[in-house]
Design an enzyme around this catalytic site. Structure first.
Site, PDB file in Angstrom:
ATOM      1  N   GLU A  42       8.156  42.384   4.738  1.00 44.40           N
ATOM      2  CA  GLU A  42       8.012  41.150   5.476  1.00 44.40           C
ATOM      3  C   GLU A  42       9.406  40.422   5.314  1.00 44.40           C
ATOM      4  OE1 GLU A  42       4.600  37.293   5.928  1.00 44.40           O
ATOM      5  OE2 GLU A  42       4.476  38.735   4.143  1.00 44.40           O
ATOM      6  N   LYS A 115       3.373  37.742  13.753  1.00 42.73           N
ATOM      7  CA  LYS A 115       2.220  37.608  12.871  1.00 42.73           C
ATOM      8  C   LYS A 115       1.273  36.680  13.326  1.00 42.73           C
ATOM      9  CE  LYS A 115       1.351  36.745   7.760  1.00 42.73           C
ATOM     10  NZ  LYS A 115       2.210  36.497   6.241  1.00 42.73           N
ATOM     11  N   CYS A 152       1.332  41.582   6.836  1.00 43.95           N
ATOM     12  CA  CYS A 152       0.637  41.151   5.462  1.00 43.95           C
ATOM     13  C   CYS A 152      -0.869  40.500   5.784  1.00 43.95           C
ATOM     14  CB  CYS A 152       1.370  40.172   4.915  1.00 43.95           C
ATOM     15  SG  CYS A 152       1.112  39.747   3.051  1.00 43.95           S
TER      16      CYS A 152
END
Length: 569
Positions: A42, A115, A152
């Site tokens: 990330e 995200k 994540c």
């Protein structure tokens, strides 16, 4: 058969050119191993987490230039898909960026995913700069394999307890053959096992295999341990990368059987369920944290005030392991209250470590302060002001050495002392970094014993480990004159500071001790006293150096408590 390279790299925050170089090096290895796709962590372009650098126009321009440079780099490996992380500018109302995953190939951007779940708890504050991505699934087709993509935190909500949106479920609905998650997951004790549990359960529930690629390296207080892993469709962890080290490994994935094997087709070795023993974990986390902090801040050498006590001894040992004996200096600064062992134990320790020890007595300096104080204010300097003066003279001496010779000054306070303010502001709190500031005193003793055990000899002299802890700022002074025994204090502190973030066994032990104390008036009074000490000393912690985080809740960015507040009535 899909060949996929897990590129667990150690990027530096803001070093966009250097980070691209790391990615290109890994991509070349992936190409040479005939991989179809290489996966980076990330925010791999900028490293995680750039914070308010994202508000700076010049940094934003460097990010844009870096994205263009990254596209050019992919042309060197024209058949290879690159999965990278980067901040990407967005339009419209809301924050100016997405925390994005980009798929690049041969100079072109193939796919973008933003995200969705932005953590704003503990050490995280992503909502400060990023807007959540839309509730959509992004799937990449590579040959005959459908790869679902996420970032994540998107994978941490499959139980639906923390967010309304569940990206893992949405991704599962698209029925990919494989899930790839890019991550910057900071390390603390128990975090590896927590990752395996959370992602193993999600993979088993959805019958989906997954590759989890993590960042490694020290970034200020935080340390990222890497430990990237692969999980099969039954939720079993079948591959794990190295911890606390870069690791670029190519795996093969069979979409028919949905299994991972080594890139040459051989079976993967079994991944042990248990990770590192607690003390060895602390040791490796702190050593990597110091290595990267020093390297990234331009230091090659460190200095430590060597008191002959256990805290400075442990700090010196860890500094030597991180930087090498030739790059560490100890300074012993005896006063009229120092015991004989203050110097002699320091001498033995530094001889064992092979480092230079400088003796710099402070008796005459303190005496000069006492004389001028009496002349100016008409009274004798004594009690707490005299104790703190000695600590500040030592702190000033260490800073003088640091200024003159360029060494990084390492502060030696532990979490027990820092919690209750058993330290002197502008004295023993001086320094650029605290190595052991997230370790309780009982853990300091345990880690020293662990180091001696693994060394096979008394690297840290038994006299240092066995002596009663003392600041040696007054005649016959012992820590227990001001504090309860550390085995009691530490359980109170764990309960008050970390609470639910403790591992189950630790939480049970701390709760049992608290129940025992609350059952008697003097125990309840002790708890209240410690609560007030923690609250009263927040101002000291705000001015102290950053400490390397090893536990679930550390002082610093992960604990935001106001100074001027009534915390306990």
């Amino acid at each position: 058969m899909l060949r996929i390279t897990s590129a667990q790299i150690n990027p530096t925050i803001g070093d966009i050119t250097g980070n691209i170089a790391l990615m290109l090096q890994a991509a070349r290895q992936a190409r040479d191993e005939a991989a179809d796709i290489v996966v980076f962590p990330e925010m791999s372009l900028t490293a995680y987490y750039p914070g308010d650098l994202l508000d700076d126009a010049s940094f934003q321009a460097r990010v844009e230039a870096g994205l263009a440079q990254l596209l050019l780099a992919t042309r060197e490996t024209p058949k290879l898909y690159w999965v990278v992380g980067a901040p990407v500018r967005r339009a419209g109302i809301g924050k100016p960026f997405y925390n994005a995953l980009l798929v690049l190939k041969n100079g072109e951007q193939v796919l973008q995913y933003a995200k969705q779940l932005l953590p704003t708890y503990n050490i995280f504050d992503e909502r400060r700069h990023f807007e959540p991505g839309p509730d959509v699934t992004r799937v990449l087709r590579v040959g005959d394999v459908q790869i679902g993509l996420m970032i994540c935190e998107d994978g941490w909500n499959d139980d639906g307890q923390d967010y309304v949106v569940n990206p893992f479920q949405r991704l599962a609905d698209a029925a990919p053959d494989l899930v790839v998650s890019i991550n910057a997951s900071p390390s603390n004790i128990g975090k590896r096992e927590q990752r395996h549990t959370v992602f193993g359960a999600a993979c088993a529930r959805h019958r989906l295999p997954l590759l989890y690629v993590n960042q490694i390296g020290g970034h200020d207080q935080l340390v990222y341990d890497g430990a990237s892993f692969a999980v099969d469709a039954q939720g079993v962890v079948v591959y794990e990368a190295r911890r606390f080290a870069e690791d670029v490994t190519t795996l093969s994935f069979d979409p028919v059987g949905r299994v991972f094997v080594q890139h040459d087709g051989a079976a993967l070795p079994t991944v042990p369920k248990a990770g590192l023993p607690t003390m060895e974990f602390y040791r490796q986390q702190i050593v990597l944290g110091l290595k990267d902090y020093a390297r990234r801040c331009g230091f090659t050498q460190a200095v430590v005030g060597s008191s002959g006590g256990i805290d400075s001894a442990l700090t010196l040992v860890l500094a030597v392991e991180a930087l090498g004996a030739a790059n560490v200096v100890g300074i012993t600064m005896p006063s009229k209250f120092s015991s004989e062992g203050s110097v002699s134990d320091s001498v033995v320790l530094c001889r064992n470590l092979g480092i230079r020890l400088i003796e710099h007595p402070i008796k005459s300096i303190v005496s000069a302060f006492e004389e001028t104080y009496a002349a100016s204010f008409g009274e004798t300097l004594q009690g707490l002001p005299l104790e703190n003066l000695q600590a500040r003279v030592r702190g000033t001496t260490l800073m003088e050495f640091s200024n003159r010779f360029g060494h990084l000054l390492l502060t030696t306070g532990n979490k027990s002392e820092v919690s209750v303010g058993y330290c002197t502001l502008y004295g023993d709190t001086n320094g650029g970094l605290g190595l052991i500031g997230d370790l309780y005193k009982t853990e300091i003793f345990a880690l020293c014993r662990h180091i001696n055990t693994t060394a096979g000899w008394e690297l840290i002299p038994a006299a240092i480990i066995d002596k009663p802890p003392s600041a040696e700022l007054a005649p016959g002074q012992k820590d227990t004159d001001s504090l309860p025994p550390y085995d009691v204090l530490d359980e109170i502190l764990k309960h008050l500071i970390e609470g639910d973030r403790l591992a189950h066994a630790e939480r049970e032990h701390a709760d049992a001790k608290m129940a025992e104390l609350r059952a008697v008036p003097e125990g309840m009074a002790l708890i209240v006293r410690i609560q007030k000490m923690i609250a009263r000393n927040e101002y000291k912690r705000r001015q102290a150096p950053p400490v390397l985080r090893v536990r679930g809740k550390a002082f610093g960015s992960g604990r935001q408590v106001p100074i001027a507040a009534v915390q306990y009535a």
